[in-house]
Design a protein around this motif. Structure first.
Motif: not given
Length: 253
Positions: A174-188, A228-232
């Protein structure tokens, strides 16, 4: 709500209001967690700087230092100059409800802030679970570490969650900052049937809360709500530059 009220009563009123306003329909442990965790102990003494629900960016000082002032569904400033807030309780109650966390699970939190929502996650996973909370801001990380010291199953790491190493198998991200993509290490590291709640946001910091559920090699996604979120930091680059994964194969924005 009366001006004089016991702190536990204020938390219960607050939690029951979230049950209706979010709403929380699936996992009532979310309500119990909000009723238990003392928000005031994480946000410090009042008066507090509170955001208007009707005028985005309009901030006012709470009328008093009474605890009930922050047991409402409002954003509370942590660092007003940088636009850092503790988070809107109804948004996170809804997200946590859909993440369906249970005792014994392992959670990666991206952006611990001062630790209030980390404590909610700690209550949902229980002492047999594990919460790994990253906070990139060193001062906030120190505050979170101090605030959460009584949770033996919570680890607060001062650093960039997109560069996390040696991650265990994760049931929830769960991310508390805005993303534009999913980092691979989270997904893997996401377990089969694991879930993610990530704010997908653009340059204006506006977007939607995405719920991702892993089903073997498939990753069905859906939008939970606008947000709306501060960027990650580390998760706001274009896909072709970062080499990270998008649910649809391209930038969703």
């Amino acid at each position: 709500m009366p001006t004089r009220i016991d702190a536990s009563e204020a938390r219960r009123w607050f939690a029951e209001d979230l049950r209706v306003s979010s709403p929380v329909l699936h996992n009532l442990a979310v309500i119990e967690a909000f009723a238990k965790v003392p928000r005031d102990q994480y946000l410090g003494d009042g008066p507090w700087r509170i955001h208007s629900r009707l005028q985005i960016g309009a901030v006012h000082t709470s009328p008093s230092t009474a605890l009930h002032e922050i047991y409402h569904d409002v954003l509370v400033s942590v660092d007003e100059q940088r636009g850092l807030n503790s988070g809107l309780p109804s948004l996170w109650a809804l997200a946590f409800d859909h993440l369906n966390m249970a005792p014994g699970q392992t959670v990666l939190q991206v952006g611990a802030g001062v630790g209030y929502f980390t404590a909610i996650l700690a209550e949902l996973t229980g002492s047999e679970g594990r919460v790994i909370a990253y906070e990139i801001d060193e001062e906030l990380a120190r505050r979170a570490q101090s605030n959460l010291a009584h949770y033996a199953h919570v680890e607060v790491i001062s650093g960039d969650a997109t560069q996390a190493v040696d991650l265990p198998n994760l049931d929830v991200v769960v991310a508390f900052a805005g993303v534009t993509h999913v980092p691979e290490r989270w997904l893997s590291n996401l377990s089969d049937k694991g879930r993610m709640a990530l704010p997908f946001t653009g340059e204006d910091q506006r977007g939607f809360m995405m719920l991702l559920e892993r089903a073997g090699c498939a990753f069905p996604v859906r939008s939970l709500m606008p947000c709306g979120f501060y960027p990650c930091s580390g998760a706001i680059l274009a896909a072709f530059e970062a080499g990270y994964w998008f649910p649809s194969g391209q930038n969703p924005l």
